[in-house]
Write a protein that holds these residues in place. Structure first.
Motif, PDB file in Angstrom:
ATOM      1  N   SER A  62      30.325  26.084  22.574  1.00  0.00           N
ATOM      2  CA  SER A  62      30.970  27.270  22.007  1.00  0.00           C
ATOM      3  C   SER A  62      29.946  28.366  21.745  1.00  0.00           C
ATOM      4  CB  SER A  62      31.684  26.924  20.700  1.00  0.00           C
ATOM      5  OG  SER A  62      32.781  26.080  20.940  1.00  0.00           O
ATOM      6  N   LYS A  63      28.783  27.966  21.245  1.00  0.00           N
ATOM      7  CA  LYS A  63      27.723  28.936  20.976  1.00  0.00           C
ATOM      8  C   LYS A  63      27.293  29.642  22.261  1.00  0.00           C
ATOM      9  CE  LYS A  63      23.047  29.073  19.073  1.00  0.00           C
ATOM     10  NZ  LYS A  63      22.002  28.259  18.429  1.00  0.00           N
ATOM     11  N   ASN A  64      27.131  28.881  23.335  1.00  0.00           N
ATOM     12  CA  ASN A  64      26.760  29.481  24.623  1.00  0.00           C
ATOM     13  C   ASN A  64      27.848  30.423  25.131  1.00  0.00           C
ATOM     14  OD1 ASN A  64      24.263  28.219  24.771  1.00  0.00           O
ATOM     15  ND2 ASN A  64      25.076  26.441  25.841  1.00  0.00           N
ATOM     16  N   ASP A  65      29.108  30.007  25.005  1.00  0.00           N
ATOM     17  CA  ASP A  65      30.224  30.851  25.439  1.00  0.00           C
ATOM     18  C   ASP A  65      30.262  32.150  24.626  1.00  0.00           C
ATOM     19  OD1 ASP A  65      30.944  28.920  27.283  1.00  0.00           O
ATOM     20  OD2 ASP A  65      32.608  28.139  26.089  1.00  0.00           O
ATOM     21  N   LEU A  66      30.069  32.028  23.321  1.00  0.00           N
ATOM     22  CA  LEU A  66      30.055  33.213  22.460  1.00  0.00           C
ATOM     23  C   LEU A  66      28.901  34.141  22.826  1.00  0.00           C
ATOM     24  CD1 LEU A  66      30.930  31.706  18.972  1.00  0.00           C
ATOM     25  CD2 LEU A  66      32.233  33.442  20.200  1.00  0.00           C
ATOM     26  N   ASN A  67      27.722  33.570  23.067  1.00  0.00           N
ATOM     27  CA  ASN A  67      26.570  34.396  23.431  1.00  0.00           C
ATOM     28  C   ASN A  67      26.853  35.201  24.695  1.00  0.00           C
ATOM     29  OD1 ASN A  67      24.908  33.736  21.274  1.00  0.00           O
ATOM     30  ND2 ASN A  67      24.005  32.002  22.328  1.00  0.00           N
ATOM     31  N   SER A  68      27.469  34.580  25.684  1.00  0.00           N
ATOM     32  CA  SER A  68      27.822  35.286  26.922  1.00  0.00           C
ATOM     33  C   SER A  68      28.829  36.393  26.644  1.00  0.00           C
ATOM     34  CB  SER A  68      28.409  34.315  27.946  1.00  0.00           C
ATOM     35  OG  SER A  68      27.451  33.374  28.339  1.00  0.00           O
ATOM     36  N   PHE A  69      29.835  36.070  25.847  1.00  0.00           N
ATOM     37  CA  PHE A  69      30.856  37.050  25.499  1.00  0.00           C
ATOM     38  C   PHE A  69      30.241  38.241  24.770  1.00  0.00           C
ATOM     39  CE2 PHE A  69      33.865  38.733  22.389  1.00  0.00           C
ATOM     40  CZ  PHE A  69      34.883  39.154  23.226  1.00  0.00           C
ATOM     41  N   PHE A  70      29.401  37.954  23.784  1.00  0.00           N
ATOM     42  CA  PHE A  70      28.782  39.025  23.003  1.00  0.00           C
ATOM     43  C   PHE A  70      27.817  39.855  23.837  1.00  0.00           C
ATOM     44  CE2 PHE A  70      29.689  36.218  19.161  1.00  0.00           C
ATOM     45  CZ  PHE A  70      30.829  36.918  18.826  1.00  0.00           C
ATOM     46  N   GLU A  71      27.162  39.243  24.788  1.00  0.00           N
ATOM     47  CA  GLU A  71      26.274  39.986  25.683  1.00  0.00           C
ATOM     48  C   GLU A  71      27.072  41.012  26.490  1.00  0.00           C
ATOM     49  OE1 GLU A  71      22.941  41.389  27.479  1.00  0.00           O
ATOM     50  OE2 GLU A  71      22.985  39.912  25.870  1.00  0.00           O
ATOM     51  N   GLN A  72      28.206  40.582  27.019  1.00  0.00           N
ATOM     52  CA  GLN A  72      29.070  41.497  27.775  1.00  0.00           C
ATOM     53  C   GLN A  72      29.611  42.607  26.870  1.00  0.00           C
ATOM     54  OE1 GLN A  72      32.111  39.132  29.610  1.00  0.00           O
ATOM     55  NE2 GLN A  72      30.682  38.120  30.998  1.00  0.00           N
ATOM     56  N   ALA A  73      30.037  42.239  25.684  1.00  0.00           N
ATOM     57  CA  ALA A  73      30.573  43.233  24.741  1.00  0.00           C
ATOM     58  C   ALA A  73      29.487  44.226  24.333  1.00  0.00           C
ATOM     59  CB  ALA A  73      31.148  42.535  23.509  1.00  0.00           C
ATOM     60  N   SER A  74      28.276  43.736  24.164  1.00  0.00           N
ATOM     61  CA  SER A  74      27.165  44.610  23.787  1.00  0.00           C
ATOM     62  C   SER A  74      26.839  45.600  24.901  1.00  0.00           C
ATOM     63  CB  SER A  74      25.932  43.762  23.466  1.00  0.00           C
ATOM     64  OG  SER A  74      24.857  44.573  23.072  1.00  0.00           O
ATOM     65  N   GLN A  75      26.858  45.135  26.148  1.00  0.00           N
ATOM     66  CA  GLN A  75      26.577  46.004  27.290  1.00  0.00           C
ATOM     67  C   GLN A  75      27.600  47.135  27.393  1.00  0.00           C
ATOM     68  OE1 GLN A  75      26.420  43.358  30.654  1.00  0.00           O
ATOM     69  NE2 GLN A  75      24.395  42.559  30.091  1.00  0.00           N
ATOM     70  N   GLN A  76      28.825  46.857  26.947  1.00  0.00           N
ATOM     71  CA  GLN A  76      29.884  47.858  26.996  1.00  0.00           C
ATOM     72  C   GLN A  76      30.013  48.622  25.667  1.00  0.00           C
ATOM     73  OE1 GLN A  76      33.566  46.244  28.597  1.00  0.00           O
ATOM     74  NE2 GLN A  76      32.406  44.723  29.743  1.00  0.00           N
ATOM     75  N   ASN A  77      29.125  48.308  24.727  1.00  0.00           N
ATOM     76  CA  ASN A  77      29.116  48.966  23.420  1.00  0.00           C
ATOM     77  C   ASN A  77      30.473  48.861  22.710  1.00  0.00           C
ATOM     78  OD1 ASN A  77      27.572  50.248  21.454  1.00  0.00           O
ATOM     79  ND2 ASN A  77      28.320  52.270  22.046  1.00  0.00           N
TER      80      ASN A  77
END
Length: 92
Positions: A62-77
């Motif tokens: 779950s932590k890895n999945d969240l990290n990927s999700f947050f990385e994408q969200a961060s790139q899109q601000n």
């Protein structure tokens, strides 16, 4: 006493970085809890650790999945609304 109780632990809009910080801290705490409990139960009672080991694996996934999700969200601000409600039921 009521048989069901709910507590609102998280309710707000976060940046991807702040959301990652909050949820990663929660997951890390849960992993540490399971590791400490496993060690204690194994030493004191020679208990089987399979359940907790599986739970730690699930948490890390779950932590890895969240990290990927947050990385994408961060790139899109993006801003993220997070609501975390804990439900407790009384069981006999």
């Amino acid at each position: 006493m009521k048989d069901l109780k709910q507590f609102k632990l998280i309710d707000g809009v976060f940046t991807a970085q702040d959301a990652n910080t909050v949820l990663t801290a929660l997951i890390n705490y849960k992993v540490d809890y399971h590791n400490r409990e496993d060690f204690s139960n194994h030493i004191r009672f020679n208990k089987d650790l399979d359940h907790s080991n599986k739970r730690v694996e699930q948490l890390l996934e779950s932590k890895n999945d969240l990290n990927s999700f947050f990385e994408q969200a961060s790139q899109q601000n993006l801003k993220l609304k997070i609501q975390g409600i804990i439900t407790i039921t009384i069981e006999d």
